[in-house]
Scaffold this active site. Structure first.
Site, PDB file in Angstrom:
ATOM      1  N   LYS A  99       0.837  -1.192   0.000  1.00  0.00           N
ATOM      2  CA  LYS A  99       0.000   0.000   0.000  1.00  0.00           C
ATOM      3  C   LYS A  99       0.875   1.246   0.000  1.00  0.00           C
ATOM      4  CE  LYS A  99      -3.546   2.695   0.908  1.00  0.00           C
ATOM      5  NZ  LYS A  99      -4.989   2.664   0.739  1.00  0.00           N
ATOM      6  N   HIS A 136      -3.237   5.051  -2.503  1.00  0.00           N
ATOM      7  CA  HIS A 136      -4.087   6.163  -2.062  1.00  0.00           C
ATOM      8  C   HIS A 136      -3.633   7.370  -2.875  1.00  0.00           C
ATOM      9  CE1 HIS A 136      -6.456   8.478   1.064  1.00  0.00           C
ATOM     10  NE2 HIS A 136      -5.899   9.410   0.323  1.00  0.00           N
TER      11      HIS A 136
HETATM   12  C1  NCD Z   1      -9.177   5.995   6.415  1.00  0.00           C
HETATM   13  C2  NCD Z   1      -8.961   5.671   7.881  1.00  0.00           C
HETATM   14  O1  NCD Z   1      -9.669   6.211   8.738  1.00  0.00           O
HETATM   15  O2  NCD Z   1      -8.116   4.829   8.185  1.00  0.00           O
HETATM   16  N1  NCD Z   1     -10.058   7.118   6.303  1.00  0.00           N
HETATM   17  C3  NCD Z   1     -10.805   7.449   5.229  1.00  0.00           C
HETATM   18  O3  NCD Z   1     -11.423   8.519   5.224  1.00  0.00           O
HETATM   19  N2  NCD Z   1     -10.897   6.659   4.195  1.00  0.00           N
HETATM   20  C4  NCD Z   1      -7.871   6.239   5.780  1.00  0.00           C
HETATM   21  C5  NCD Z   1      -7.932   6.188   4.287  1.00  0.00           C
HETATM   22  O4  NCD Z   1      -8.137   5.129   3.690  1.00  0.00           O
HETATM   23  O5  NCD Z   1      -7.757   7.231   3.678  1.00  0.00           O
HETATM   24 ZN    ZN Z   2      -8.889   3.432   3.154  1.00  0.00          ZN
END
Ligand code: NCD
Ligand code: ZN
Length: 354
Positions: A99, A136
């Site tokens: 990741k 991401h």
């Molecule tokens: C995720 C988290 O809280 O771990 N939060 C989110 O808004 N998706 C982190 C992520 O995947 O960006």
């Molecule tokens: Zn996530």
């Protein structure tokens, strides 16, 4: 069609957390999905094969009796990741993917990669052994508008990764824009994307509807309506490059309802019910099984699940809160009624030949 029986699906992006929160949320995922790609953004993050193996053990130890659920583990890349450790983890079947979080992009990503150049040896090795990179895709420069961070990342970073590592399997995770759909369509079969239920169901207006709505705040942030429509088109198109990944990201209610609230939507309790509603609205129920149960497994080179899940067109009432062991979490669609319900999940004997 008032009933839909599909092959047991997989979730290609979940945050299962650890400790008491893991115990609280795990079964919401395990009851409907055969497998899930587990995100490594714990504190401290899961950065090595050994840490991933230990985390997998904690997840399996928390499974309810009789559940057949396989957590697929990931390693969190940092500037210091050792290519040999990652490759050994993949070859031993401990790791499914790596990741890439750009440093400071989201929750618990302070250790993320500062510059892709720092991990080029890791990416070369992954390309060679066929190990997917899950990304991401947002830049983190404060000067870039939060609504533009994904599109800018695709231009500045992702296109370079795709060009420099032409054999590397890439997943653009939780895509949110037309630009991301176009990026995925513009590359070959080894570039794919996951799409969340909340980005299919809501535009950014939902964050500000009548006041500030912390439970609609996630990263990447919800975008304009035209982007939501592009995602719905992609998800329901039948194109195998797009598959299910909820990005369920539970946070205790007091950390969401806060002056500086955490990002994340806890959608696991109603994940399939939410996705199937989208496919129903788009008159694409016949394409739901591909998106939920086939495309992701084929991309990752894994067999399809045996077992089935049956959904019926009957109301699901979503609770305001889900609480256990002193942790309360507000689920996606809290306090509303959804038009579909899971009636039955049959595990089957594991994965079938795909
Ligand atoms: C995720 C988290 O809280 O771990 N939060 C989110 O808004 N998706 C982190 C992520 O995947 O960006
Ligand atoms: Zn996530």
């Amino acid at each position: 069609m008032n009933q839909l029986k599909i092959r047991r699906p997989d979730d290609w992006h979940v945050h299962l957390r650890d400790g008491a929160m893991l115990a609280q949320v795990l079964d919401h995922t395990a009851r409907q999905f055969g497998r899930a790609i587990v995100m490594p953004n714990l504190v401290p993050p899961v950065t090595t094969t050994a840490l991933a193996e230990a985390y997998r053990g904690r997840i399996l130890a928390r499974l309810a009796p009789g559940r057949t659920f396989t957590p697929l583990m990931t390693a969190y890349l940092t500037d210091g990741t050792d290519p040999a450790d990652i490759a050994a983890g993949f070859e031993r079947g401990v790791l499914t993917a790596c990741k890439l979080y750009p440093a400071h992009a989201t929750t618990n990503s302070a250790h993320g990669v500062t510059d892709v150049w720092a991990i080029h040896r890791v990416l070369e090795r992954m390309e060679k052994i066929g190990m997917p990179l899950l990304v991401h895709g947002e830049v983190t420069e404060p000067a870039v508008d939060i609504f533009d961070r994904e599109a800018v990342f695709l231009e500045r970073v992702m296109s370079g990764i795709a060009r420099d590592f032409p054999g590397l399997k890439l997943v653009c995770e939780h895509i949110t824009t037309e630009a991301a759909v176009a990026f995925v369509l513009g590359h070959g079969d080894r570039v794919a994307a996951t799409i969340t239920p909340h980005h299919l169901q809501f535009s950014r207006n939902a964050i500000f509807q009548g006041g500030i709505r912390p439970h609609m705040y996630c990263l990447p942030i919800l975008k304009r309506e035209k982007h939501r429509l592009a995602l719905r088109q992609a998800a329901t198109s039948g194109n195998p490059k797009f598959f299910l990944g909820t990005d369920t990201a539970p946070h205790a209610v007091e950390t969401k309802e806060h002056a500086c609230g955490c990002a994340g939507v806890f959608n696991a309790p109603v994940a399939l019910e939410s996705y199937v509603t989208v496919f129903d609205e788009e008159h694409a129920l016949d394409r739901f099984e591909g998106f939920a149960s086939e495309h992701g497994a084929r991309f990752h080179g894994l067999s399809l699940n045996e077992g089935t899940v049956t959904l019926v067109r009957e109301p699901t009432v979503v609770p305001e809160r889900i609480a256990a062991d002193g942790i309360a979490v507000v689920p996606y669609h809290a306090g509303t009624t959804l038009p579909w319900r899971i009636v039955e999940a049959k595990a089957g004997a594991g994965a079938a030949a795909g």
